[in-house]
Scaffold this motif. Structure first.
Motif, PDB file in Angstrom:
ATOM      1  N   GLY A 214       0.803  -1.221   0.000  1.00  0.00           N
ATOM      2  CA  GLY A 214       0.000   0.000   0.000  1.00  0.00           C
ATOM      3  C   GLY A 214       0.833   1.267   0.000  1.00  0.00           C
ATOM      4  N   ALA A 215       0.173   2.365  -0.376  1.00  0.00           N
ATOM      5  CA  ALA A 215       0.845   3.669  -0.442  1.00  0.00           C
ATOM      6  C   ALA A 215       1.199   4.203   0.935  1.00  0.00           C
ATOM      7  CB  ALA A 215      -0.055   4.667  -1.174  1.00  0.00           C
ATOM      8  N   HIS A 216       0.642   3.617   1.997  1.00  0.00           N
ATOM      9  CA  HIS A 216       0.939   4.080   3.356  1.00  0.00           C
ATOM     10  C   HIS A 216       2.276   3.544   3.867  1.00  0.00           C
ATOM     11  CE1 HIS A 216      -0.831   0.126   3.872  1.00  0.00           C
ATOM     12  NE2 HIS A 216      -0.461   0.097   5.134  1.00  0.00           N
ATOM     13  N   ILE A 217       2.938   2.728   3.067  1.00  0.00           N
ATOM     14  CA  ILE A 217       4.227   2.158   3.464  1.00  0.00           C
ATOM     15  C   ILE A 217       5.337   2.803   2.641  1.00  0.00           C
ATOM     16  CG2 ILE A 217       5.634   0.063   3.512  1.00  0.00           C
ATOM     17  CD1 ILE A 217       2.976  -1.465   3.994  1.00  0.00           C
ATOM     18  N   ASP A 218       6.259   3.469   3.316  1.00  0.00           N
ATOM     19  CA  ASP A 218       7.352   4.167   2.636  1.00  0.00           C
ATOM     20  C   ASP A 218       8.520   3.251   2.310  1.00  0.00           C
ATOM     21  OD1 ASP A 218       6.075   6.699   2.786  1.00  0.00           O
ATOM     22  OD2 ASP A 218       6.734   6.913   4.867  1.00  0.00           O
ATOM     23  N   TYR A 219       8.844   2.366   3.235  1.00  0.00           N
ATOM     24  CA  TYR A 219      10.004   1.492   3.082  1.00  0.00           C
ATOM     25  C   TYR A 219       9.641   0.079   3.511  1.00  0.00           C
ATOM     26  CZ  TYR A 219      13.061   5.600   2.682  1.00  0.00           C
ATOM     27  OH  TYR A 219      13.667   6.772   2.269  1.00  0.00           O
ATOM     28  N   VAL A 220      10.364  -0.881   2.951  1.00  0.00           N
ATOM     29  CA  VAL A 220      10.237  -2.280   3.339  1.00  0.00           C
ATOM     30  C   VAL A 220      11.640  -2.839   3.545  1.00  0.00           C
ATOM     31  CG1 VAL A 220       9.469  -4.589   2.660  1.00  0.00           C
ATOM     32  CG2 VAL A 220       8.111  -2.595   2.019  1.00  0.00           C
ATOM     33  N   THR A 221      11.838  -3.590   4.626  1.00  0.00           N
ATOM     34  CA  THR A 221      13.142  -4.220   4.848  1.00  0.00           C
ATOM     35  C   THR A 221      12.956  -5.553   5.563  1.00  0.00           C
ATOM     36  OG1 THR A 221      15.352  -3.960   5.799  1.00  0.00           O
ATOM     37  CG2 THR A 221      13.518  -3.059   7.068  1.00  0.00           C
ATOM     38  N   ASP A 222      13.871  -6.468   5.296  1.00  0.00           N
ATOM     39  CA  ASP A 222      13.882  -7.738   6.021  1.00  0.00           C
ATOM     40  C   ASP A 222      15.048  -7.790   7.006  1.00  0.00           C
ATOM     41  OD1 ASP A 222      16.017  -8.047   4.288  1.00  0.00           O
ATOM     42  OD2 ASP A 222      15.503 -10.103   3.708  1.00  0.00           O
ATOM     43  N   ASP A 223      15.735  -6.644   7.189  1.00  0.00           N
ATOM     44  CA  ASP A 223      16.880  -6.593   8.113  1.00  0.00           C
ATOM     45  C   ASP A 223      16.897  -5.216   8.775  1.00  0.00           C
ATOM     46  OD1 ASP A 223      19.382  -6.461   9.379  1.00  0.00           O
ATOM     47  OD2 ASP A 223      20.327  -7.731   7.868  1.00  0.00           O
ATOM     48  N   LEU A 224      16.303  -5.124   9.955  1.00  0.00           N
ATOM     49  CA  LEU A 224      16.184  -3.834  10.639  1.00  0.00           C
ATOM     50  C   LEU A 224      17.547  -3.238  10.952  1.00  0.00           C
ATOM     51  CD1 LEU A 224      14.569  -1.621  12.062  1.00  0.00           C
ATOM     52  CD2 LEU A 224      14.451  -3.113  14.081  1.00  0.00           C
ATOM     53  N   ALA A 225      18.458  -4.040  11.464  1.00  0.00           N
ATOM     54  CA  ALA A 225      19.788  -3.526  11.831  1.00  0.00           C
ATOM     55  C   ALA A 225      20.499  -2.955  10.614  1.00  0.00           C
ATOM     56  CB  ALA A 225      20.624  -4.631  12.477  1.00  0.00           C
ATOM     57  N   ALA A 226      20.447  -3.668   9.488  1.00  0.00           N
ATOM     58  CA  ALA A 226      21.112  -3.193   8.271  1.00  0.00           C
ATOM     59  C   ALA A 226      20.453  -1.917   7.754  1.00  0.00           C
ATOM     60  CB  ALA A 226      21.075  -4.281   7.196  1.00  0.00           C
ATOM     61  N   PHE A 227      19.137  -1.824   7.875  1.00  0.00           N
ATOM     62  CA  PHE A 227      18.410  -0.628   7.451  1.00  0.00           C
ATOM     63  C   PHE A 227      18.868   0.582   8.252  1.00  0.00           C
ATOM     64  CE2 PHE A 227      14.893   2.354   7.578  1.00  0.00           C
ATOM     65  CZ  PHE A 227      14.382   2.336   6.287  1.00  0.00           C
ATOM     66  N   LEU A 228      18.926   0.433   9.580  1.00  0.00           N
ATOM     67  CA  LEU A 228      19.349   1.543  10.438  1.00  0.00           C
ATOM     68  C   LEU A 228      20.817   1.892  10.205  1.00  0.00           C
ATOM     69  CD1 LEU A 228      17.586   0.534  13.785  1.00  0.00           C
ATOM     70  CD2 LEU A 228      16.806   2.195  12.068  1.00  0.00           C
ATOM     71  N   ARG A 229      21.643   0.860  10.020  1.00  0.00           N
ATOM     72  CA  ARG A 229      23.069   1.109   9.796  1.00  0.00           C
ATOM     73  C   ARG A 229      23.295   1.874   8.502  1.00  0.00           C
ATOM     74  NH1 ARG A 229      26.157   1.581  13.488  1.00  0.00           N
ATOM     75  NH2 ARG A 229      26.604   3.504  12.380  1.00  0.00           N
ATOM     76  N   HIS A 230      22.534   1.514   7.458  1.00  0.00           N
ATOM     77  CA  HIS A 230      22.665   2.214   6.179  1.00  0.00           C
ATOM     78  C   HIS A 230      22.290   3.684   6.339  1.00  0.00           C
ATOM     79  CE1 HIS A 230      21.516   3.549   2.095  1.00  0.00           C
ATOM     80  NE2 HIS A 230      22.445   2.710   1.687  1.00  0.00           N
ATOM     81  N   TYR A 231      21.208   3.941   7.067  1.00  0.00           N
ATOM     82  CA  TYR A 231      20.811   5.335   7.334  1.00  0.00           C
ATOM     83  C   TYR A 231      21.932   6.093   8.061  1.00  0.00           C
ATOM     84  CZ  TYR A 231      19.156   9.100  10.269  1.00  0.00           C
ATOM     85  OH  TYR A 231      19.044  10.297  10.939  1.00  0.00           O
ATOM     86  N   LEU A 232      22.463   5.487   9.113  1.00  0.00           N
ATOM     87  CA  LEU A 232      23.498   6.156   9.907  1.00  0.00           C
ATOM     88  C   LEU A 232      24.770   6.393   9.093  1.00  0.00           C
ATOM     89  CD1 LEU A 232      22.969   4.133  13.201  1.00  0.00           C
ATOM     90  CD2 LEU A 232      22.563   6.601  12.936  1.00  0.00           C
ATOM     91  N   ASP A 233      25.109   5.430   8.251  1.00  0.00           N
ATOM     92  CA  ASP A 233      26.347   5.531   7.468  1.00  0.00           C
ATOM     93  C   ASP A 233      26.241   6.542   6.340  1.00  0.00           C
ATOM     94  OD1 ASP A 233      27.538   3.656   9.059  1.00  0.00           O
ATOM     95  OD2 ASP A 233      27.258   1.992   7.663  1.00  0.00           O
ATOM     96  N   THR A 234      25.011   6.857   5.916  1.00  0.00           N
ATOM     97  CA  THR A 234      24.853   7.771   4.776  1.00  0.00           C
ATOM     98  C   THR A 234      24.342   9.150   5.191  1.00  0.00           C
ATOM     99  OG1 THR A 234      22.606   6.858   4.379  1.00  0.00           O
ATOM    100  CG2 THR A 234      24.458   5.901   3.130  1.00  0.00           C
ATOM    101  N   ARG A 235      24.258   9.411   6.488  1.00  0.00           N
ATOM    102  CA  ARG A 235      23.851  10.742   6.934  1.00  0.00           C
ATOM    103  C   ARG A 235      24.892  11.754   6.493  1.00  0.00           C
ATOM    104  NH1 ARG A 235      23.261  10.939  13.111  1.00  0.00           N
ATOM    105  NH2 ARG A 235      22.305  12.969  12.682  1.00  0.00           N
ATOM    106  N   PRO A 236      24.450  12.969   6.141  1.00  0.00           N
ATOM    107  CA  PRO A 236      25.398  14.024   5.736  1.00  0.00           C
ATOM    108  C   PRO A 236      26.354  14.354   6.886  1.00  0.00           C
ATOM    109  CG  PRO A 236      23.145  14.612   5.143  1.00  0.00           C
ATOM    110  CD  PRO A 236      23.044  13.391   6.010  1.00  0.00           C
TER     111      PRO A 236
END
Length: 236
Positions: A214-236
């Motif tokens: 559905g359109a109410h879902i922005d992101y999908v992941t099967d690995d929460l830790a990797a998702f958060l790590r990717h966000y943290l590693d790519t922050r400006p």
């Protein structure tokens, strides 16, 4: 457009990080909830004097129709919520393996972090302790704090936001049930759906998958830790 890896700029405004508990902070294949599921079947069987097969059908119907089995039993049979919660959460938490990578990622997130669960505080604390992540959360908002009204009820999200002074426009919610992300999206929150490992679609009850695209879902992941790590590693 739904994405599988976080774009850091889309989270620049976020300072409130809200996590469901079961099958979200630990992966579905841990199968911890199967113990709770069996305990609920036993509770229903004893309460209604039903064979287990029939009790399970009632249990799942209440879960589907009332948000939780507990809510259905309260509405239909007036049970004691505390008695139910104590009995169904009498489980073996050694099934949950410590996850230091997830703990480090949650600790590093900027802002406040919450567990928002249809279970109770005791279950949340024991589960998070087994994962080794309990100390990284500011608050746990459980079914008792929600006045026994479970997600996906809109009033429960409103109560959570009000009690903890959370601005939905500066928050993100992580959930394994698509229907529990509809209200957060309407409140301006970023939404992240947690799916089973390798995006396996075997997600328990068939109806639990409804709305997963559905359109109410922005992101999908099967690995929460990797998702958060990717966000943290790519922050400006």
């Amino acid at each position: 457009m739904r994405k599988n890896l976080p774009i850091a700029e889309e989270f620049d405004h976020v300072n409130e990080w809200v996590f469901d508990l079961d099958n979200t902070l630990y992966p579905r294949h841990t199968d911890l909830f199967s113990q709770i599921d069996k305990n609920m079947t036993s509770y229903v069987a004893k309460l209604l004097s039903l064979p287990r097969e029939e009790a399970r059908k009632v249990q799942k119907a209440y879960y589907r129709d009332y948000g939780t089995t507990l809510n259905g039993l309260m509405n239909r049979h007036g049970i004691d919520a505390n008695d139910f919660l104590e009995k169904v959460h009498d489980i073996d938490y050694s099934w949950v393996e410590p996850h230091p990578e997830l703990g480090e990622a949650i600790r590093a997130l900027p802002g406040r972090k919450y567990i928002f669960t249809n279970g109770d505080v005791g279950h949340a604390e024991r589960t998070a302790t087994a994962l080794g992540i309990l100390d990284h959360f500011d608050e746990i908002f459980d079914i008792l704090a929600a006045d026994l009204t479970p997600k996906p009820a809109a009033e429960t999200y409103d109560l959570f936001l009000s009690r903890h002074k959370v601005d939905g426009g500066r928050a993100v919610m992580f959930e394994d049930l698509p229907r529990n992300l509809t209200v957060p999206k309407s409140l301006g929150m970023r939404t992240v759906l947690i799916v089973p490992h390798n995006f396996d679609e075997a997600m328990g009850e068939t109806w639990e998958r409804d709305g997963h695209d559905g359109a109410h879902i922005d992101y999908v992941t099967d690995d929460l830790a990797a998702f958060l790590r990717h966000y943290l590693d790519t922050r400006p």
